[in-house]
Design a protein around this motif. Structure first.
Motif, PDB file in Angstrom:
ATOM      1  N   THR A  64    -107.186  30.472  13.230  1.00  0.00           N
ATOM      2  CA  THR A  64    -108.386  30.280  14.052  1.00  0.00           C
ATOM      3  C   THR A  64    -109.213  29.185  13.389  1.00  0.00           C
ATOM      4  N   PRO A  65    -110.143  28.554  14.092  1.00  0.00           N
ATOM      5  CA  PRO A  65    -110.892  27.448  13.505  1.00  0.00           C
ATOM      6  C   PRO A  65    -111.608  27.847  12.220  1.00  0.00           C
ATOM      7  N   GLY A  66    -111.527  26.956  11.234  1.00  0.00           N
ATOM      8  CA  GLY A  66    -112.321  27.151  10.020  1.00  0.00           C
ATOM      9  C   GLY A  66    -111.584  27.820   8.883  1.00  0.00           C
ATOM     10  N   THR A  67    -110.315  28.135   9.059  1.00  0.00           N
ATOM     11  CA  THR A  67    -109.617  28.811   7.963  1.00  0.00           C
ATOM     12  C   THR A  67    -108.620  27.844   7.316  1.00  0.00           C
ATOM     13  N   GLY A  68    -107.361  27.910   7.711  1.00  0.00           N
ATOM     14  CA  GLY A  68    -106.377  27.016   7.093  1.00  0.00           C
ATOM     15  C   GLY A  68    -105.997  27.476   5.700  1.00  0.00           C
TER      16      GLY A  68
END
Ligand SMILES: Cc1cc2nc3c(=O)[nH]c(=O)nc-3n(C[C@H](O)[C@H](O)[C@H](O)COP(=O)(O)OP(=O)(O)OC[C@H]3O[C@@H](n4cnc5c(N)ncnc54)[C@H](O)[C@@H]3O)c2cc1C
Length: 389
Positions: A344-348
């Motif tokens: 999800t956006p913002g993790t990685g």
């Protein structure tokens, strides 16, 4: 090559390998590399190669993920797969893929680890904001003094295993937009002789891509996008005895092919009226369609089949909960769900909002494949955290 691979396979941001890569490339070259990696694979092939063969190799390689020739980033993925194939080949473990798992288990056990199979985890136990263990379907609580590394999909972890009250609402909201990669249909064959390819080079390749040119791949990906079962399935074909002679008796071939279909089927682009019910009749029809495709490139193939096993999307899912509908990559490999957008956006990164809990599956960066990077990244993150405490 080493720095590019390091940058892609370590947790985001890839500080050390990224700096080395930046030092090697001046800023302008870095931007050009980034542009190349973001290109749709059709465009990359057209920019770099005059002939059809290299364009097709790149595009077929991109479709090892759910990236059609027009998808942003499919150029980077096709290039990466082709580069790995050219440099290392597509290696397979002697004796079967299980040998890889067996080697990992031996290593675990050498270090005192214990593996328990056939026990489904139904809950990650969280206390005081920290993962302290798991609970199994039999009701047993298994404590974890250091960390829980969850080799399950992101939706399974955050919507089934961890209670929502331990998770930020934003994450659960983002997960509603989580996109799976294509569903998969696979056939395994026992053949009484080698595949009679008309193209000589295919006779010695372990992995063969079967497609009617880059346009055929575009058509295939477009049909899936429209919810149709492709009439001319793109096949990833493995001839395992050619790659590893121990796989079947001398003179025979153990082969498989898989292709992709939509998760939600709205219609059949072919003539069989496939609905996605995947009953016996639909499975046989789909397997026949795939065999017909092989026949185009290897006339006489069907006459060499002594047995076949069909793995429809629900069958694959029933064999491994990480493969819903046979989605093999833990979520789409599209640019909007890669790197800092994965899962999800913002993790990685493998860390989760729950302390001591790490996402170690293909849903985590850098995604699907038998490279083990999500698990290795999660293990390293857990060990680093432990050392810092
Ligand atoms: C047909 C097919 C062909 C493929 N070909 C290739 C290829 O040629 N090259 C390549 O690199 N990749 C290939 N892949 C992709 C690759 O296998 C996957 O991307 C990779 O295995 C995903 O790793 P993972 O650790 O996330 O999940 P998995 O390897 O699926 O491991 C997860 C494990 O956890 C178990 N599990 C799930 N939920 C629970 C639970 N609640 N409790 C207990 N256990 C649980 C599952 O049963 C499974 O054993 C292929 C996949 C498929 C299906």
């Amino acid at each position: 090559r080493r720095d590019v691979l390091g940058a892609l396979f370590t947790p985001f941001p890839p500080v050390r390998s990224g700096l080395r890569l930046a030092a090697r490339l001046r800023a302008a070259d870095g931007l050009r590399l980034a542009r190349t990696l973001l290109l749709p694979v059709r465009r990359l092939g057209e920019e770099r190669f005059g002939g059809e063969a290299a364009r097709l190799l790149l595009a077929g390689s991109a479709l090892h993920a759910d990236l059609g020739p027009e998808a942003a980033g499919s150029g980077g993925f096709g290039w990466l797969m082709s580069m790995l194939g050219q440099t290392y080949g597509f290696p397979v473990p002697v004796g079967g893929a299980g040998a890889l798992t067996a080697a990992l288990v031996r290593r675990l056990e050498r270090h005192g680890g214990v593996l328990r199979c056939g026990e489904r985890v139904t809950e990650v136990v969280v206390r005081g904001g920290r993962a302290v263990g798991v609970r199994t379907a039999k009701g047993e609580a298994v404590p974890a003094s250091r960390a829980v590394l969850a080799d399950v999909s992101a939706p399974a972890l955050y919507t089934r295993l961890v209670d929502a009250r331990h998770l930020p609402g934003r994450l659960l909201e983002d997960l509603r937009r989580f996109q799976w990669d294509f569903a998969t249909f696979k056939v395994d064959w026992a053949l009484n002789g080698p595949v009679p390819w008309t193209a000589r080079p295919a006779t010695t390749a372990g992995t063969v891509h079967l497609a009617e040119g880059v346009d055929g791949l575009t058509r295939f990906a477009a049909q899936i996008a429209m919810g149709q079962v492709p009439d001319r399935p793109f096949l990833l074909f493995g001839q395992m005895s050619t790659a590893d002679a121990t796989r079947s008796p001398a003179g025979t071939e153990a082969a498989w092919a898989y292709t992709h279909v939509p998760h939600r089927i709205k219609g059949d682009a072919g003539d069989d009226g496939l609905t996605g019910r995947w009953d016996r009749g639909e499975q046989e029809a789909m397997a026949d369609r795939m065999e017909h495709e092989v026949e185009r490139w290897a006339p006489g193939f069907r006459s060499r089949i002594t047995a076949r096993r069909l793995l429809a999307p629900p069958t694959i899912e029933s064999m491994d909960a990480n493969l819903p509908g046979g989605a093999i990559n833990g979520g789409t490999a599209s640019a909007h769900q890669q790197l800092v957008f994965r899962p999800t956006p913002g993790t990685g990164r493998p860390e989760t909002p729950v302390k001591g809990l790490y996402l170690a599956s293909a849903s985590a960066h850098p995604g699907g494949g038998v490279h083990g990077a999500p698990g290795a990244n999660a293990a390293r993150a857990a060990m680093r955290r432990r050392l810092r405490r």
